[in-house]
Motif scaffolding. Structure first.
Motif, PDB file in Angstrom:
ATOM      1  N   ALA A 190      51.292  38.287  36.186  1.00  0.00           N
ATOM      2  CA  ALA A 190      50.515  38.131  37.316  1.00  0.00           C
ATOM      3  C   ALA A 190      49.775  36.693  37.382  1.00  0.00           C
ATOM      4  O   ALA A 190      50.082  36.056  38.758  1.00  0.00           O
ATOM      5  CB  ALA A 190      49.188  39.133  37.306  1.00  0.00           C
ATOM      6  N   SER A 195      47.936  34.584  40.320  1.00  0.00           N
ATOM      7  CA  SER A 195      46.540  35.166  40.336  1.00  0.00           C
ATOM      8  C   SER A 195      45.709  34.272  39.264  1.00  0.00           C
ATOM      9  O   SER A 195      46.180  34.256  38.218  1.00  0.00           O
ATOM     10  CB  SER A 195      46.583  36.389  39.976  1.00  0.00           C
ATOM     11  N   ARG A 199      41.263  37.567  39.608  1.00  0.00           N
ATOM     12  CA  ARG A 199      42.095  38.532  40.250  1.00  0.00           C
ATOM     13  C   ARG A 199      43.263  39.191  39.515  1.00  0.00           C
ATOM     14  O   ARG A 199      43.383  40.489  39.756  1.00  0.00           O
ATOM     15  CB  ARG A 199      42.644  37.604  41.321  1.00  0.00           C
ATOM     16  N   LYS A 203      43.504  43.083  40.107  1.00  0.00           N
ATOM     17  CA  LYS A 203      44.750  43.803  40.553  1.00  0.00           C
ATOM     18  C   LYS A 203      45.566  44.209  39.504  1.00  0.00           C
ATOM     19  O   LYS A 203      46.732  45.051  39.618  1.00  0.00           O
ATOM     20  CB  LYS A 203      45.588  42.434  41.437  1.00  0.00           C
TER      21      LYS A 203
ATOM     22  N   HIS B  80      48.560  29.630  36.942  1.00  0.00           N
ATOM     23  CA  HIS B  80      48.728  30.166  38.178  1.00  0.00           C
ATOM     24  C   HIS B  80      48.739  29.349  39.162  1.00  0.00           C
ATOM     25  O   HIS B  80      48.919  29.745  40.369  1.00  0.00           O
ATOM     26  CB  HIS B  80      47.491  31.032  38.454  1.00  0.00           C
ATOM     27  N   TYR B 105      53.958  40.362  45.430  1.00  0.00           N
ATOM     28  CA  TYR B 105      52.834  39.925  44.631  1.00  0.00           C
ATOM     29  C   TYR B 105      52.446  38.460  44.835  1.00  0.00           C
ATOM     30  O   TYR B 105      51.524  37.890  45.356  1.00  0.00           O
ATOM     31  CB  TYR B 105      52.716  40.404  43.307  1.00  0.00           C
ATOM     32  N   GLU B 109      49.511  36.294  46.777  1.00  0.00           N
ATOM     33  CA  GLU B 109      48.610  35.286  46.107  1.00  0.00           C
ATOM     34  C   GLU B 109      48.410  33.993  46.732  1.00  0.00           C
ATOM     35  O   GLU B 109      47.688  33.519  46.685  1.00  0.00           O
ATOM     36  CB  GLU B 109      48.975  35.427  44.518  1.00  0.00           C
TER      37      GLU B 109
END
Lengths: 287, 370, 267
Positions: A190, A195, A199, A203, B80, B105, B109
């Motif tokens: 993620a 993210s 988050r 999520k 990220h 996903y 984002e």
């Protein structure tokens, strides 16, 4: 042959008793031993069986405000206690699950010990802290926060403290077992896909903890509703919970039929939460 | 092989190290990756290859050194925000989301408009041939299908660099080969730079334009698969990329573009058709791949090495497409050689117990320092 | 980093919340004064006074005997039940059975208590047994709800056990029953210890179910403590509570060690 024994045992001592309770909830209280009438009677001069279902006990519960208030009060206290346990328990469980594998067993043990320890004694330990001349008031007085110390016993505050204190480990342990099994690479994936940390939590971590949240919440919510020791030792006598009402009905008033009716209604209230719990248990066994 | 040498390096790794306690997982590595190439980091467990990959993704912070992507330092970019995506060894597909949601996903984002997300997701699912499974959950997919979804998910954001952690590791052997070609096809179509971490030398050699062999946190050798296989610089690299026979030898002399050596075990003389920068008297090791050995019962001409060794076949392992010969050399050492199964009706194949002559071509010998 | 700090703070506050009241209680059990809120020096007088109280000694003895017998019963029952649930395929009534095994975990104690008592009364009227309430009825009640808890521990272990071990034993010539006794049961040893200790402490702790199902001559320790505590905080209860807490803490640590030990050896 042997495999039937636990089935028979649990059937005899767990399932059948509910039928007995149901039966007695339809009888009338009498001054005898046992203190209730039989609902099935063989009337010999007319040669017939007479079954008299007495709905009076339920009608009594329905009409007396005391019972209503006790049920609603129990549900309210159980709901907010569960919520508080969840809010406190989640970060605690998360911390243990994310700590290094070397420390995890020890931190886990720190939660298991109170989980196993005597509920009665743990509740009792708060009596010494919450009394008028108890430690908390002494400390608050010493710091100067409280001039005129009041006993915190026999208040809803004390009941909430007792509930959260007692049932917090019941929330943490299932949460921990779910969080610990979560694959760290899911969170990394993620993050990798863009993210930021909060988050990732919302999520990935949170949705994957749903079974633990349900199991933990039910493990707190259901026993809290029927809790007897905590409201008796810490709660006020005008702010009744249903467990205590049942106890008093049974021991003080010796009205077994009404106590049985109270138990049956409580069981009916709990039926849905219990089914939710069983369902989440089955799911976690499969997954 | 695409020619990528003239391009500016996409990724520059400068003196990167990572210490876990007192253990150097990655030890002062310099590496350039060119745009569009497929590069493999090959090594055993604990070689530091995964740690290096995780530093590129941002999951580990280097103890020292720099990582530059397009000339910009990545140090301050949290994972990220890096234009780098990773395909995880376990695939790390979100079990609570459908294939479609998994793939979308990263785009969600990035706050990309819904209609564009829909288009890009369906396009990439098409590319990996998973369109019909879009509504399934990961636990309803086979291993190979999951691998495709994981690939799609990490590709759909069109990263500058795609990191693949043992991309074929979780697949069974048969599926592995077809997936290998599939992966190459997709990479060529999309043109994203791949860095692959693997412990499987065949996977590394067949997939990559260049590869690096890692051991104990260090890069042992970098080069094209052929280069590293045929010219290993060290015993470790030679061993890691397939089996080999190692012969101890002493340099006896040099004449022009030839080097003369004496094999220590047998005392036989042998010749290398190139000069070595080792003076006479130096001890070196010769590496000979089993498939380079010529084995026959009859008298044979020595190869350009000028050496013939006598041996007896101790055992034969039949593998179908070839046989592995275990040779008991007369000098007491053991050799492995390959015999390709060419002719089904071969009436007189080699058999255990046969006395044989063994030779090789001098140019097939690689030299590593002893 | 910040998030870790937040979690760490939550954890330590949580643990402090769980342990401080107990630590205060333990501290004051060594208080020389009979005032429960003023520290007047170290003393063991409350522990001595426990030994002089025949009521407490008798209740403690009752509780221990009940706990030992019901824990043993519960472990045996739970063991059989777990084998049935984990190793036997789907059978008729399986859902009912697993439900029956796990429902006592969450059933409010007042309900379990009253229903068991009413069952015992009904049985007495019907078949004359149990003739009166006391030791036997408490043991039956405790064994019932402890079985559910013990089954959780045993099922978890049985699931993690490789069933190919039993198959290997069968392959080497054991009958299923012998395979169970010679292979499975020895490997379940630590988990059974753990389940037994859990049942033991649960039985030792229980106030509500015992209060419903006991008779006049079988007062248990929690019942005695409860009747004392209702009147307020007293230093000799602090001493008794300390002994129980220490005993249970010891049993838990032992049980966790027993459950963990073999798993670490496997790795």
């Amino acid at each position: 042959m042997v495999i039937g024994i636990p089935m028979l045992w649990m059937g005899l001592f767990f399932l059948i008793p509910f039928a007995v309770v149901l039966k007695i909830s339809f009888s009338e209280a009498i001054f005898a031993s046992p203190p209730y009438t039989s609902i099935v009677e063989y009337i010999s001069d007319e040669s017939r069986l007479s079954i008299s279902l007495n709905l009076g006990n339920y009608q009594y519960l329905w009409e007396d405000e005391l019972y209503w208030r006790a049920y609603v009060n129990s549900l309210t206290i159980a709901f907010f206690s569960t919520l508080m346990c969840l809010l406190i328990g989640f970060p605690v469980a998360l911390f243990i699950a994310r700590s290094s594998p070397r420390w995890r067993p020890l931190l886990h043990l720190l939660i298991i010990i109170p989980f196993w320890s005597s509920l009665l004694i743990r509740v009792y330990s708060w009596m010494g802290l919450l009394r008028k001349d108890g430690i908390i008031n002494s400390v608050l007085g010493y710091v100067g926060l409280v001039q005129d110390p009041q006993s915190m016993l026999q208040t809803s505050f004390a009941v909430y403290i007792g509930m959260v204190y007692t049932y917090l480990p019941f929330m943490i342990l299932p949460l921990y077992s779910v969080l610990e099994r979560q694959d760290a690479s899911l969170r990394e994936a993620a993050t990798d896909l863009g993210s930021p940390p909060l988050r990732v939590f919302r999520k990935v971590t949170l949705p994957l903890s749903v079974n633990g949240i349900i199991a933990g919440s039910m493990l707190v919510f259901i026993p809290t509703i029927g809790e007897f020791v905590i409201p008796s030792l810490l709660g006020a006598s005008d702010n009744l919970m249903i467990g205590r009402v049942l106890w008093d009905e049974f021991f003080a008033n010796r009205d077994w039929p009404v106590a049985s009716a109270v138990a049956i209604v409580l069981l009916a209230v709990l039926l849905i939460p219990i089914m939710i719990f069983q369902n989440s248990q089955n799911k976690s066994m499969e997954g | 092989m695409r020619d990528t040498t003239d391009k500016e390096p996409l990724l520059q790794i400068r003196g990167i190290s990572k210490a876990f306690g007192s253990v150097m997982a990655v030890d002062n590595i310099d590496l350039d990756i060119r745009e569009g190439e497929v590069f493999s980091l090959l090594g055993g467990s604990g070689s530091g290859k995964s740690t290096l990959l995780r530093m590129l993704a941002g999951f580990e912070t280097p103890t020292s050194g720099q990582i530059l992507l397009d000339g910009k330092d990545l140090a301050d970019l949290p994972p990220h925000k890096r234009p780098v995506n990773m395909m995880f060894q376990s695939y790390a597909l979100f079990p609570h989301m459908t294939v479609e949601k998994n793939v979308a996903y990263g785009l969600v984002e990035d706050r990309i408009p819904k209609s564009e997300i829909r288009d890009r997701v369906s396009e990439i699912l098409d590319t990996v041939q998973m369109s019909e499974f879009a509504k399934r959950k990961p636990d309803q997919l086979s291993g190979g299908q999951r691998q495709r979804v994981a690939l799609a998910r990490s590709l759909v954001k069109m990263p500058r660099l795609l990191l693949l952690d043992e991309p074929l590791g979780a697949l069974d052997k048969r599926l592995r080969e077809s997936t290998q070609f599939e992966l190459q096809r997709i990479q060529e179509k999309i043109g994203i730079t791949f860095i692959i971490v693997t412990h499987d030398q065949e996977e590394a050699m067949s997939l990559s334009d260049r590869l690096a062999v890692m051991n104990q946190g260090r890069l042992m050798q970098i080069g094209s698969p052929t280069d590293v296989y045929e010219n290993p610089h060290s015993r470790f690299v030679a061993d890691f990329l397939g089996s080999c026979n190692v012969l101890d030898a002493e340099v006896t002399g040099e004449s022009g573009s030839e080097t003369r050596l004496r094999l220590l075990a047998s005392g036989a003389e042998t010749v290398l058709p190139y000069a070595l920068d080792h003076p006479a008297g130096d001890k070196i090791q010769l590496v000979l791949r089993p498939e380079k050995l010529i084995v026959a019962r009859r008298e044979i001409d020595p190869g350009s090495s000028g050496t013939i060794l006598k041996a007896e076949i101790a055992e034969i392992g039949y593998l179908g497409h070839r046989s592995i010969l275990h040779l008991q050399m007369d000098d007491g050492t053991l050799f492995h050689a390959h015999e390709v199964s060419l002719n089904r009706r071969n009436r007189s194949p080699l058999q255990a117990g046969d006395k044989v002559n063994v030779t090789w071509d001098g140019s097939d010998v690689a030299v590593v320092s002893a | 980093m910040q998030r870790n700090l937040f979690l760490k703070t939550c954890f330590f506050l949580g643990v402090a919340f769980l342990y401080i009241p107990i630590l205060v209680l333990i501290t004051f059990s060594f208080n020389a004064s009979d005032k429960v809120n003023v520290w007047a020096g170290f003393s063991l007088r409350w522990y001595r006074s426990l030994l002089d109280d025949p009521q407490i000694l008798e209740a403690a003895q009752n509780s221990f005997v009940i706990a030992i017998v019901s824990a043993t019963l519960a472990t045996v029952l739970a063991m059989i039940a777990s084998v049935v649930i984990v190793r036997f395929g789907p059978f008729r009534g399986r859902t009912l059975f697993t439900g029956m095994m796990s429902a006592p975990l969450i059933m409010p104690e007042v309900i379990t208590g009253i229903s068991l008592l009413l069952l015992f009364v009904a049985m007495q009227q019907l078949i004359g047994w149990p003739a009166n309430r006391g030791f036997t009825t408490v043991v039956l009640a405790h064994a019932t709800f402890c079985t559910a808890f013990a089954a959780v521990v045993l099922q978890a272990r049985l699931r993690s056990l490789d069933s190919s071990l039993e198959e290997a034993a069968a392959d080497l010539g054991s009958t299923p029953l012998r395979a169970f006794f010679k292979v499975t049961l020895p490997m379940m040893g630590p988990a059974m210890t753990s389940a037994w200790l859990l049942s033991f402490t649960l039985s030792l702790d229980d106030l509500v179910i015992a209060s419903f199902t006991t008779g006049p001559n079988s007062t248990t320790l929690p019942m005695l403590i409860f009747s004392k505590v209702r009147l307020g905080v007293s230093p000799d209860v602090n001493a008794l509570a300390t002994l129980i807490i220490v005993g249970i803490g010891f049993a838990v640590t032992l049980s966790v060690a027993a459950a963990r030990g073999p798993r670490e050896n496997q790795e």
